[in-house]
Design an enzyme around this catalytic site. Structure first.
Site, short mmCIF file in Angstrom:
data_model
loop_
_atom_site.label_atom_id
_atom_site.label_comp_id
_atom_site.label_asym_id
_atom_site.label_seq_id
_atom_site.Cartn_x
_atom_site.Cartn_y
_atom_site.Cartn_z
N CYS A 146 45.29 35.99 35.66
CA CYS A 146 44.72 37.14 34.96
C CYS A 146 44.72 38.36 35.88
O CYS A 146 44.15 38.31 36.97
CB CYS A 146 43.31 36.79 34.51
SG CYS A 146 42.25 38.17 34.09
N CYS A 201 41.30 39.80 36.79
CA CYS A 201 40.64 38.83 37.69
C CYS A 201 41.17 38.98 39.10
O CYS A 201 40.41 38.94 40.07
CB CYS A 201 40.87 37.41 37.20
SG CYS A 201 40.33 37.10 35.50
#
Length: 159
Positions: free
Chosen positions: A81, A84
């Site tokens: 991600c 992230c």
């Protein structure tokens, strides 16, 4: 009307174009990130990897959340991600700043998908904050900057 020659007037142009096409084809494929990769991904890949001490290894990628007796922030995300990955240096900095006062835990849902249901995650990254007694105080979905995290942790530590 004059007749055109059957052979090209400038055969070196065709040779030059063929050479340039071959040169660009070879130079573009060097095992780097694909051209369609995000500009943020390219910037992240260009950052030097620094060793960061974020506290006891038990607090890093642990499944014991919240950490008993400590203000805890758990970040649920995945290595695949992009937001992230953008938060990783922020979390490392926060973990160093609050080393002995609060636990900062990252759970990779790519490695532990069952934790998604346990924490009721709808989107990643998700940050969940717990007080010292283990009660959930709040949560945030999406990228969260260092100042916002520090504000919540400071408020929890002041209680």
């Amino acid at each position: 009307m004059p007749l055109r020659h059957a052979t090209p007037r400038h055969p070196w142009r065709m040779a030059l174009l063929a050479f340039l096409a071959l040169f660009f084809a070879v130079s573009c494929d060097r095992g780097e990130a694909p051209q369609s990769a995000s500009i943020f991904q390219k910037e992240l890949d260009a950052l030097p990897a620094e060793a960061v001490d974020t506290g006891p290894s038990a607090l890093r990628d642990t499944l014991e959340v919240p950490v008993p007796g400590m203000v805890t922030m758990v970040d649920l995300g995945a290595d695949s991600c992009m937001p992230c990955r953008m938060m990783a240096p922020v979390l490392d900095k926060v973990a160093r700043d609050y080393r002995d006062r609060a636990a900062v835990v990252f759970l990779d849902l790519g490695k532990h998908p069952e934790q998604s249901a346990r924490f009721g995650v709808r989107a990643i990254p998700t940050q969940i904050f717990y007080d010292k007694t283990g009660k959930e105080i709040g949560r945030h979905e999406g990228y969260m900057d260092r100042a916002a995290i520090a504000e919540v942790l400071d408020r929890l530590l002041a209680q």
